[in-house]
Design a protein around this motif. Structure first.
Motif, PDB file in Angstrom:
ATOM      1  N   PHE A  13       0.806  -1.215   0.000  1.00  0.00           N
ATOM      2  CA  PHE A  13       0.000   0.000   0.000  1.00  0.00           C
ATOM      3  C   PHE A  13       0.844   1.273   0.000  1.00  0.00           C
ATOM      4  O   PHE A  13       0.510   2.235  -0.714  1.00  0.00           O
ATOM      5  N   PRO A  14       1.945   1.353   0.773  1.00  0.00           N
ATOM      6  CA  PRO A  14       2.769   2.563   0.694  1.00  0.00           C
ATOM      7  C   PRO A  14       3.263   2.845  -0.728  1.00  0.00           C
ATOM      8  O   PRO A  14       3.319   4.000  -1.149  1.00  0.00           O
ATOM      9  N   ALA A  15       3.604   1.788  -1.473  1.00  0.00           N
ATOM     10  CA  ALA A  15       4.040   1.976  -2.857  1.00  0.00           C
ATOM     11  C   ALA A  15       2.885   2.478  -3.727  1.00  0.00           C
ATOM     12  O   ALA A  15       3.062   3.363  -4.576  1.00  0.00           O
ATOM     13  N   LYS A 222      10.864   1.029   5.366  1.00  0.00           N
ATOM     14  CA  LYS A 222       9.730   0.925   6.288  1.00  0.00           C
ATOM     15  C   LYS A 222       8.887  -0.311   5.967  1.00  0.00           C
ATOM     16  O   LYS A 222       8.470  -1.055   6.863  1.00  0.00           O
ATOM     17  N   VAL A 223       8.649  -0.544   4.687  1.00  0.00           N
ATOM     18  CA  VAL A 223       7.859  -1.706   4.266  1.00  0.00           C
ATOM     19  C   VAL A 223       8.629  -2.994   4.533  1.00  0.00           C
ATOM     20  O   VAL A 223       8.073  -3.978   5.026  1.00  0.00           O
ATOM     21  N   GLU A 228       9.522  -8.002   7.963  1.00  0.00           N
ATOM     22  CA  GLU A 228      10.385  -8.763   8.873  1.00  0.00           C
ATOM     23  C   GLU A 228       9.768  -8.894  10.267  1.00  0.00           C
ATOM     24  O   GLU A 228      10.089  -9.837  10.992  1.00  0.00           O
ATOM     25  N   ASP A 229       8.899  -7.980  10.627  1.00  0.00           N
ATOM     26  CA  ASP A 229       8.224  -8.044  11.925  1.00  0.00           C
ATOM     27  C   ASP A 229       6.916  -8.828  11.868  1.00  0.00           C
ATOM     28  O   ASP A 229       6.200  -8.912  12.876  1.00  0.00           O
ATOM     29  N   SER A 230       6.611  -9.402  10.720  1.00  0.00           N
ATOM     30  CA  SER A 230       5.349 -10.102  10.520  1.00  0.00           C
ATOM     31  C   SER A 230       5.582 -11.600  10.346  1.00  0.00           C
ATOM     32  O   SER A 230       6.711 -12.090  10.469  1.00  0.00           O
ATOM     33  N   GLU A 231       4.523 -12.312  10.014  1.00  0.00           N
ATOM     34  CA  GLU A 231       4.613 -13.753   9.755  1.00  0.00           C
ATOM     35  C   GLU A 231       5.048 -14.069   8.328  1.00  0.00           C
ATOM     36  O   GLU A 231       5.191 -15.244   7.970  1.00  0.00           O
ATOM     37  N   MET A 239      13.753  -9.017  -1.199  1.00  0.00           N
ATOM     38  CA  MET A 239      13.324  -8.889  -2.607  1.00  0.00           C
ATOM     39  C   MET A 239      12.969  -7.440  -2.928  1.00  0.00           C
ATOM     40  O   MET A 239      13.281  -6.925  -4.006  1.00  0.00           O
ATOM     41  N   LEU A 240      12.318  -6.755  -1.981  1.00  0.00           N
ATOM     42  CA  LEU A 240      11.963  -5.353  -2.192  1.00  0.00           C
ATOM     43  C   LEU A 240      13.192  -4.467  -2.233  1.00  0.00           C
ATOM     44  O   LEU A 240      13.310  -3.574  -3.061  1.00  0.00           O
ATOM     45  N   ARG A 241      14.106  -4.724  -1.304  1.00  0.00           N
ATOM     46  CA  ARG A 241      15.310  -3.873  -1.221  1.00  0.00           C
ATOM     47  C   ARG A 241      16.167  -3.983  -2.490  1.00  0.00           C
ATOM     48  O   ARG A 241      16.736  -2.993  -2.954  1.00  0.00           O
TER      49      ARG A 241
END
Length: 244
Positions: A13-15, A222-223, A228-231, A239-241
């Motif tokens: 969503f941020p993207a 941030k995304v 990394e803080d999720s499941e 992959m995003l980075r």
């Protein structure tokens, strides 16, 4: 006519927010989405709700199909977490999305047809890659009746122009619009395409349409940290980075 085409948001969503801000800053007549609203990230419902709120015509991508299938099976597999978090109302929306969108434009010398697909005219899982054999590619245009094919799925933007082998001549345009939420071309910025077609566009010439790929910055870190803080698997963050 200037058309903005987005695809492969993948619950980022941020993207999407930054991409829509970019589109709003341009003289755009219409916006279309080629699918894959969900998967790989944490905000599928926010993405779907925003697309619906803005009444953006949208195709059903292969990950959208996967989300619907997982909900129908009530899967609790850890690998399906990205799809489990899609809400019931949002699943109902995904299940109604079409496979194709067709637009027709009368230009200076002919009626042209633009075909929007997620993967290919035959399947939302099939890749139309830039290096596809030219005869195989032009056969798809001849079979579908399209002059322009807009696709996503590979997350790698390109604009390829091919000679129409038919006796009528002219050129075909294959355009992959890239990915808003999960680029795979080494550039982590969001990507979308702006297609410009004029009334006097001459499809007997290669330069009959103008294609611009727009890259948009957003807070990738941030995304990635939210992933990394999720499941979700940490690999999705990397992959995003690195945009692969």
């Amino acid at each position: 006519m200037r058309i903005a085409i987005i695809s492969d948001i993948h619950a980022n969503f941020p993207a999407l927010e930054e991409t829509l801000k970019s589109i709003e800053q341009q003289n755009i007549d219409a916006v279309y989405c080629l699918g894959d609203l969900v998967g790989y990230n944490l905000w599928p419902n926010e993405v779907i709700n925003e697309i619906r709120k803005r009444h953006i015509p949208t195709l059903e991508g292969n990950h959208d199909v996967k989300a619907v299938d997982i909900h129908s099976m009530a899967s609790k597999d850890s690998d399906s977490y990205a799809y489990q978090i899609v809400g019931k109302e949002q699943i109902e929306y995904l299940s109604t999305l079409p496979a194709h969108i067709k637009l027709e434009y009368q230009v200076i010398n002919k009626l042209i047809m633009i075909l929007m697909v997620h993967g290919s005219p035959y399947s939302n899982r099939e890749y139309l890659l830039e290096d596809k054999d030219e005869k195989d590619f032009t056969d798809i245009f001849l079979d579908s009746g399209a002059d322009v094919i807009l696709c996503g799925h590979s997350h790698k933007p390109y604009h390829r122009v091919m000679k129409n082998p038919d006796k009528l001549g002219g050129y075909f345009h294959a355009i992959n619009v890239g990915s808003v939420g999960k680029p795979k071309d080494g550039n982590p910025k969001c990507c979308y395409a702006v297609i410009t077609i004029n009334k006097d566009s001459d499809f007997s010439k290669k330069e009959s349409i103008e294609v611009e790929f727009v890259r948009v910055a957003y807070d990738i870190e941030k995304v990635a940290k939210a992933i990394e803080d999720s499941e979700l698997p940490n690999s999705y963050a990397q992959m995003l980075r690195e945009a692969y």
